[in-house]
Design a protein around this motif. Structure first.
Motif, short mmCIF file in Angstrom:
data_model
loop_
_atom_site.label_atom_id
_atom_site.label_comp_id
_atom_site.label_asym_id
_atom_site.label_seq_id
_atom_site.Cartn_x
_atom_site.Cartn_y
_atom_site.Cartn_z
N PHE A 130 20.89 6.35 -1.54
CA PHE A 130 20.60 5.04 -0.98
C PHE A 130 20.12 4.07 -2.06
CE2 PHE A 130 16.72 7.59 -0.46
CZ PHE A 130 15.74 6.76 -0.96
N GLU A 131 20.38 2.78 -1.82
CA GLU A 131 19.95 1.74 -2.73
C GLU A 131 19.35 0.59 -1.94
OE1 GLU A 131 22.65 0.70 -6.01
OE2 GLU A 131 23.91 2.37 -5.36
N ILE A 160 13.45 4.41 8.34
CA ILE A 160 12.63 5.56 7.97
C ILE A 160 12.44 5.66 6.47
CG2 ILE A 160 12.55 8.09 7.95
CD1 ILE A 160 13.92 7.96 10.72
N PHE A 161 13.54 5.51 5.71
CA PHE A 161 13.42 5.58 4.26
C PHE A 161 12.62 4.40 3.72
CE2 PHE A 161 16.83 8.81 3.99
CZ PHE A 161 16.22 9.65 3.09
N LEU A 162 12.88 3.21 4.25
CA LEU A 162 12.14 2.04 3.78
C LEU A 162 10.65 2.16 4.10
CD1 LEU A 162 14.59 -0.87 4.57
CD2 LEU A 162 13.52 -0.43 2.36
N PRO A 203 26.13 5.00 1.03
CA PRO A 203 27.53 4.93 0.64
C PRO A 203 28.47 4.88 1.85
CG PRO A 203 26.40 6.56 -0.68
CD PRO A 203 25.45 6.15 0.41
N PRO A 204 29.52 4.04 1.79
CA PRO A 204 29.93 3.23 0.62
C PRO A 204 29.35 1.82 0.61
CG PRO A 204 31.63 3.13 2.28
CD PRO A 204 30.54 4.01 2.85
N GLN A 205 28.30 1.56 1.38
CA GLN A 205 27.73 0.22 1.44
C GLN A 205 27.24 -0.30 0.08
OE1 GLN A 205 24.83 0.86 4.48
NE2 GLN A 205 26.33 0.90 6.14
N PRO A 206 26.47 0.49 -0.69
CA PRO A 206 26.03 -0.03 -2.00
C PRO A 206 27.19 -0.40 -2.92
CG PRO A 206 24.73 1.87 -1.38
CD PRO A 206 25.86 1.79 -0.40
N GLN A 207 28.26 0.38 -2.86
CA GLN A 207 29.41 0.09 -3.71
C GLN A 207 30.04 -1.25 -3.32
OE1 GLN A 207 28.72 3.18 -2.38
NE2 GLN A 207 28.02 3.90 -4.38
N ASN A 220 17.30 2.03 -7.03
CA ASN A 220 18.46 2.93 -7.01
C ASN A 220 17.91 4.35 -6.95
OD1 ASN A 220 20.57 4.70 -7.71
ND2 ASN A 220 21.61 3.13 -8.89
N SER A 221 18.06 5.00 -5.80
CA SER A 221 17.43 6.30 -5.61
C SER A 221 18.07 7.40 -6.45
CB SER A 221 17.49 6.71 -4.13
OG SER A 221 18.82 6.94 -3.71
#
Length: 334
Positions: A130-131, A160-162, A203-207, A220-221
């Motif tokens: 995740f990014e 949750i991650f945020l 992924p693939p959202q960050p890309q 950038n994790s």
């Protein structure tokens, strides 16, 4: 298996040896099985299919799983709107027994175990995917205070991650940010217009975000500590299936880790496989994802450390009630 050893082998030795002991006929390699252990208790297996490239090992493992003795292999599609965006579909399918196994985001698994769902961690698959992206107003996690953060749904992996990240730097995710729910396509446009301040992508959202140069990378994790030191995706099972079928569980886990090594070694070949099989429609984004994610490092990390780290953060954020040790005791089967 809870004591960290498998039939006299250490967990690390078992997993390391197993993952190296063969690859997939589907990708042009011999598909081997172990003749020294009994066959799986069941030949039927159900895994989950969701639209994210980072789950590649789960799809690459198809022929490896057949080589492990599973003749009735099904990939259960999660309903639109409750897949990778929310994580609700994955958790519900695993907890209900509609699916037997799936990769899933570690922090999301923790929240479901805390809620009493019969899901268990089995292995770590890969660190980082995740990014966090932000406008020029957001240059660190601490800058999220008072800002508007876009997520796909409340209670999903993004929130949750945020929340874990915010708790780590002393922010209160329940009070210090304004959460808004938008589809990813809408979020990209809102970020570009400055109408939302940040977004966490898988992924693939960050890309896509990087290719369109819509926002700057805040975290950038795969590279930034401490996130790069812990698993992002883990392999998980329905507790009752794991209890009833220990040999099958061992064979499934072995196939997933073999597939993880294949993803590390041959990203171009796997990217083409994912496109040809309809798991994604963009080869370049898939290839970049497979190159970015350090699939080959799973042996270097202890998944219990991941559970302990995220459980502490989630407890600090008020998102779980149980202690890390209780989550580990109730929700792991190594």
């Amino acid at each position: 298996m809870n004591d960290g050893r498998v039939e006299g082998w250490s967990r690390r030795k078992f997993l390391g040896t197993a993952a190296l002991a063969g690859t997939g006929a589907l990708l042009g390699y011999p598909c081997e099985t172990s003749t020294a252990e009994p066959p799986p208790e069941t030949t039927k297996l159900r895994l989950i299919r969701v639209p994210t490239v980072c789950y590649a090992p789960q799809y690459v493992a198809e022929e490896l799983l057949r080589g492990e003795g599973f003749t009735d292999l099904q990939y259960i599609k999660v309903s639109p709107g409750v897949g990778v965006g929310t994580g609700v579909g994955v958790g519900k399918a695993l907890a209900s027994g509609d699916a037997d196994f799936s990769m899933w985001f570690a922090a999301s698994v923790i929240t479901r175990i805390d809620a009493g769902d019969p899901i268990v961690f089995l292995a770590g698959v890969h660190i980082g995917c995740f990014e966090l992206f932000g406008t020029n107003r957001v240059r660190s996690i601490g800058d999220l205070k008072g800002k508007t953060v876009a997520i796909a749904s409340r209670g999903g992996p993004q929130e949750i991650f945020l929340a874990s990240m915010m708790a780590h730097v002393g922010l209160d995710p329940k009070k210090d940010v304004n959460w808004v729910v938008h589809r990813f396509e809408e979020t990209m446009e809102l970020l570009a217009q400055g109408k939302v301040d940040a977004f966490l992508g898988f992924p693939p959202q960050p890309q896509q975000v990087r290719a369109k140069k819509i926002a700057r990378v805040v975290v950038n994790s795969m590279m930034d500590r401490p996130w790069s030191q812990y698993f992002c995706c883990t392999f998980n099972g329905n507790r009752e299936f794991v209890r009833k079928h220990p040999v099958a569980t061992k064979r499934v886990t072995r196939a997933i880790l073999k597939a993880t090594d294949i993803c590390a070694r041959e990203p171009a070949r796997i990217a083409r496989f994912l496109v040809d099989k309809g798991y994604t429609d963009n080869y370049e984004y898939a290839l970049q994802t497979l190159k970015d994610i350090p699939y080959g490092k799973w042996r270097e990390y202890d998944p219990e450390d991941t559970i302990r780290f995220y459980a502490l953060r989630l407890h600090e954020a008020g998102m779980i009630k149980n202690s890390p040790q209780k989550i580990i005791a109730q929700g792991t089967n190594w």
